[in-house]
Design an enzyme around this catalytic site. Structure first.
Site, PDB file in Angstrom:
ATOM      1  CG  HIS A 261      -1.267 -42.854 -83.402  1.00  0.00           C
ATOM      2  ND1 HIS A 261      -1.480 -44.053 -82.786  1.00  0.00           N
ATOM      3  CD2 HIS A 261      -2.475 -42.261 -83.514  1.00  0.00           C
ATOM      4  CE1 HIS A 261      -2.763 -44.203 -82.553  1.00  0.00           C
ATOM      5  NE2 HIS A 261      -3.397 -43.128 -82.979  1.00  0.00           N
TER       6      HIS A 261
ATOM      7  CG  ASP B 112      -6.448 -35.499 -84.762  1.00  0.00           C
ATOM      8  OD1 ASP B 112      -5.921 -36.172 -83.852  1.00  0.00           O
ATOM      9  OD2 ASP B 112      -7.679 -35.467 -84.963  1.00  0.00           O
TER      10      ASP B 112
HETATM   11  C1  SDX Z   1      -5.413 -39.111 -81.668  1.00  0.00           C
HETATM   12  O1  SDX Z   1      -4.707 -43.399 -79.318  1.00  0.00           O
HETATM   13  C2  SDX Z   1      -5.379 -43.147 -80.357  1.00  0.00           C
HETATM   14  O2  SDX Z   1      -5.745 -44.036 -81.098  1.00  0.00           O
HETATM   15  C3  SDX Z   1      -5.744 -41.682 -80.589  1.00  0.00           C
HETATM   16  C4  SDX Z   1      -6.441 -41.378 -81.899  1.00  0.00           C
HETATM   17  C5  SDX Z   1      -7.842 -41.962 -81.934  1.00  0.00           C
HETATM   18  O3  SDX Z   1      -8.379 -42.142 -83.050  1.00  0.00           O
HETATM   19  O4  SDX Z   1      -8.454 -42.132 -80.845  1.00  0.00           O
HETATM   20  O5  SDX Z   1      -5.704 -41.907 -82.990  1.00  0.00           O
HETATM   21  C6  SDX Z   1      -6.620 -39.871 -82.101  1.00  0.00           C
HETATM   22  O6  SDX Z   1      -5.360 -38.689 -80.542  1.00  0.00           O
HETATM   23  C7  SDX Z   1      -4.266 -38.943 -82.638  1.00  0.00           C
HETATM   24  C8  SDX Z   1      -3.039 -38.194 -82.000  1.00  0.00           C
HETATM   25  C9  SDX Z   1      -3.344 -36.689 -82.015  1.00  0.00           C
HETATM   26  N1  SDX Z   1      -2.320 -35.953 -81.270  1.00  0.00           N
HETATM   27  C10 SDX Z   1      -1.428 -35.173 -81.892  1.00  0.00           C
HETATM   28  O7  SDX Z   1      -1.328 -35.078 -83.113  1.00  0.00           O
HETATM   29  C11 SDX Z   1      -0.549 -34.366 -80.943  1.00  0.00           C
HETATM   30  C12 SDX Z   1       0.917 -34.458 -81.387  1.00  0.00           C
HETATM   31  N2  SDX Z   1       1.379 -35.840 -81.183  1.00  0.00           N
HETATM   32  C13 SDX Z   1       1.933 -36.171 -79.929  1.00  0.00           C
HETATM   33  O8  SDX Z   1       1.798 -35.371 -78.850  1.00  0.00           O
HETATM   34  C14 SDX Z   1       2.262 -37.638 -79.706  1.00  0.00           C
HETATM   35  O9  SDX Z   1       2.742 -38.128 -80.889  1.00  0.00           O
HETATM   36  C15 SDX Z   1       1.136 -38.512 -79.200  1.00  0.00           C
HETATM   37  C16 SDX Z   1       0.524 -37.969 -77.971  1.00  0.00           C
HETATM   38  C17 SDX Z   1       0.100 -38.675 -80.248  1.00  0.00           C
HETATM   39  C18 SDX Z   1       1.737 -39.893 -78.892  1.00  0.00           C
HETATM   40  O10 SDX Z   1       2.613 -39.702 -77.847  1.00  0.00           O
HETATM   41  P1  SDX Z   1       3.397 -40.964 -77.218  1.00  0.00           P
HETATM   42  O11 SDX Z   1       3.008 -42.233 -77.851  1.00  0.00           O
HETATM   43  O12 SDX Z   1       3.279 -40.870 -75.732  1.00  0.00           O
HETATM   44  O13 SDX Z   1       4.856 -40.712 -77.706  1.00  0.00           O
HETATM   45  P2  SDX Z   1       5.887 -39.782 -76.971  1.00  0.00           P
HETATM   46  O14 SDX Z   1       5.201 -38.517 -76.544  1.00  0.00           O
HETATM   47  O15 SDX Z   1       6.597 -40.594 -75.959  1.00  0.00           O
HETATM   48  O16 SDX Z   1       6.859 -39.400 -78.186  1.00  0.00           O
HETATM   49  C19 SDX Z   1       7.886 -40.306 -78.573  1.00  0.00           C
HETATM   50  C20 SDX Z   1       9.006 -39.391 -79.058  1.00  0.00           C
HETATM   51  C21 SDX Z   1       9.345 -38.288 -78.051  1.00  0.00           C
HETATM   52  O17 SDX Z   1      10.711 -37.962 -78.238  1.00  0.00           O
HETATM   53  P3  SDX Z   1      11.770 -38.624 -77.168  1.00  0.00           P
HETATM   54  O18 SDX Z   1      11.337 -38.161 -75.776  1.00  0.00           O
HETATM   55  O19 SDX Z   1      11.670 -40.120 -77.346  1.00  0.00           O
HETATM   56  O20 SDX Z   1      13.109 -38.031 -77.594  1.00  0.00           O
HETATM   57  O21 SDX Z   1       8.573 -38.710 -80.261  1.00  0.00           O
HETATM   58  C22 SDX Z   1       8.522 -37.305 -80.003  1.00  0.00           C
HETATM   59  C23 SDX Z   1       8.520 -37.101 -78.487  1.00  0.00           C
HETATM   60  O22 SDX Z   1       9.127 -35.861 -78.150  1.00  0.00           O
HETATM   61  N3  SDX Z   1       7.265 -36.836 -80.598  1.00  0.00           N
HETATM   62  C24 SDX Z   1       7.135 -35.712 -81.290  1.00  0.00           C
HETATM   63  C25 SDX Z   1       5.790 -35.688 -81.689  1.00  0.00           C
HETATM   64  N4  SDX Z   1       5.158 -36.773 -81.223  1.00  0.00           N
HETATM   65  C26 SDX Z   1       6.083 -37.479 -80.535  1.00  0.00           C
HETATM   66  N5  SDX Z   1       8.009 -34.727 -81.607  1.00  0.00           N
HETATM   67  C27 SDX Z   1       7.512 -33.706 -82.357  1.00  0.00           C
HETATM   68  N6  SDX Z   1       6.231 -33.628 -82.772  1.00  0.00           N
HETATM   69  C28 SDX Z   1       5.349 -34.589 -82.465  1.00  0.00           C
HETATM   70  N7  SDX Z   1       4.071 -34.512 -82.889  1.00  0.00           N
END
Ligand code: SDX
Length: 431
Positions: A308, A366
């Protein structure tokens, strides 16, 4: 407005600019950069808005480090245990918990707006039966602008109020119609003698051939899922609604924009993607393979339902959702649901893995919701529409707050331009 007693000093290429710092009621201070470009001929740069406050708000506060979520100051855990969805709607819209009389009046107003214009039934006929229900919802909710002209004048507070009630009341009906259309069953009209969650379940699962009895276990679980999705500060879809609303677009068009944004698998589409991922994993012994893929920089795979932007601790909604999954599946006699077992083991393994621990990746809202919705009989394609109908109150509350702000300006970000500088046109012969 927040308190402003401090300033920040920016020194750049011999220029020194004093910027006011606003202090919130809780959370980080903000540096007000609105005059930065005029005074310093310089932009800030924050793709993805990781460090940018786009507005001030009094509706929802999130502390990502503590894993805290407050709606008008009330913790989500207390609301999920003691309140119900329509009461949370009242709280988000008007700022206070309602008295019994206020609640009765609000519930009556919402109940009496749950039907949609009969002409809207024709809209569904234009979609393929296998259209994703989110595609249908984007289209039909946007089309509300073409029907409810008496609540599209955003300068009229009364029309804003009517539009808010209509949206909260009608979006579940539209979501249920999208589901019925996708499975070839007739639309089911809402009933005024049912509560909000029960009405939605009946519109989805009743058939003309027999009476539908609402299961109180499912109704309570549905109501709790709606509460947990109601609002969440300035997430991507809420920011979309605010940006659309800042141009003066009518509220129905703004909510349709929010639905479109929520559909993405990185946002509200994650509940569908998460259950599909859990099903693909299938058994506990395949979890290590997927954990390895999630950690592999060369593999685009991510653990859906994990991570998140704000929460760097447990998403408090995920904790409540996990309890609800245990309760609902237990009461339904399917506590040994293999998908739930995979989810729990995946969570346990991931939270012991250095990659997830170091990046502070925890289950989000989720991760467990799809397991409950699946147990209730919904196809995965209906998971995000249910998120959308639940978040409609958050979107419309944030929209109302923005439109009611006399300082409202159209949102218009700038950019870091890295393209071609000026050059002269070359005729095709000279290329
Ligand atoms: C919702 O914003 C909100 O409040 C949203 C929400 C709401 O109520 O409105 O809470 C609802 O959208 C919840 C999130 C649902 N999405 C997912 O579950 C999809 C999987 N999660 C991700 O794609 C990710 O965690 C996000 C999109 C939720 C957040 O992404 P960020 O904040 O842009 O973080 P990032 O992509 O920069 O990740 C930081 C690091 C990265 O590694 P590095 O590049 O730093 O080495 O963490 C890793 C990412 O690769 N990472 C993950 C991961 N999520 C982040 N690695 C593996 N699996 C994951 N799920």
């Amino acid at each position: 407005m927040a308190e402003t007693t401090k300033t920040a000093t920016l020194t750049f290429e011999g220029k020194t600019i004093e910027l006011p710092v606003h202090s919130p009621s809780v959370g980080p201070d903000v540096i007000d950069i609105r005059k930065l470009y005029a005074q310093g001929d310089i932009f800030t740069y924050d793709p993805g808005f990781t460090s940018t406050a786009a507005c001030d708000s009094t509706i929802t506060y999130i502390d990502g480090d503590k894993g805290e979520l407050l709606h008008r100051g009330y913790p989500i855990e207390q609301l999920a245990e003691k309140s119900h969805f329509l009461e949370v709607c009242y709280l988000l819209l008007y700022g206070e918990l309602p008295t019994a009389a206020q609640m009765e009046d609000f519930e009556t107003r919402v109940t009496r707006h749950t039907m949609v214009h009969e002409q809207m039934h024709n809209f569904f006929r234009g979609f393929r039966r296998d259209a994703h229900p989110m595609a249908t919802m984007v289209g039909v909710v946007g089309a509300m602008s073409a029907f409810y002209h008496d609540s599209t004048d955003i300068t009229d507070p009364w029309q804003r109020e009517v539009a808010a009630i209509r949206m909260i009341a009608k979006v579940p009906t539209i979501a249920a119609m999208a589901y019925k259309y996708s499975i070839g069953q007739p639309f089911v009209y809402p009933r005024n003698d049912l509560d909000y969650a029960s009405n939605f379940l009946r519109m989805c699962f009743a058939v003309p051939a027999e009476e539908y009895q609402v299961d109180p276990i499912l109704s309570r679980a549905m109501d709790r899922i709606m509460m947990l999705h109601a609002d969440h500060e300035q997430n991507a879809s809420t920011s979309t609604v605010r940006l659309a609303g800042s141009s003066g677009a009518n509220p129905f068009a703004c909510i349709a924009a929010g639905i479109a944004c929520l559909w993405g698998p990185a946002h509200g589409g994650a509940n569908q993607a998460c259950l599909e991922m859990l099903r693909e994993i299938g058994t506990v012994d395949r979890i290590p393979e997927f954990i390895a893929r999630a950690k592999d920089k060369d593999d685009p795979f991510r653990l859906m339902g994990f991570g998140h932007r704000v929460y760097k601790n447990f998403d408090p909604r995920a904790k409540v959702m996990k309890q609800s999954a245990d309760e609902v599946l237990g009461l339904l006699g399917i506590e040994n649901n293999p998908t739930l077992q995979v989810a729990k083991e995946l969570e346990r393994i991931a939270l012991e893995d250095e990659y997830f621990v170091s990046k502070k990746l925890y289950p989000n809202v989720d991760f467990y919701s799809g397991i409950i919705l699946d147990a209730m009989g919904f196809p995965t394609s209906m998971f995000t529409p249910i998120f959308a109908l639940s978040r409609t109150v958050g979107w419309i509350s944030q929209w109302k707050e923005m439109i009611g702000d006399p300082a409202l300006k159209i949102g218009r970000p700038r950019q870091l331009y890295i393209g071609q500088t000026r050059r002269e046109y070359v005729d095709v012969e000279g290329r």
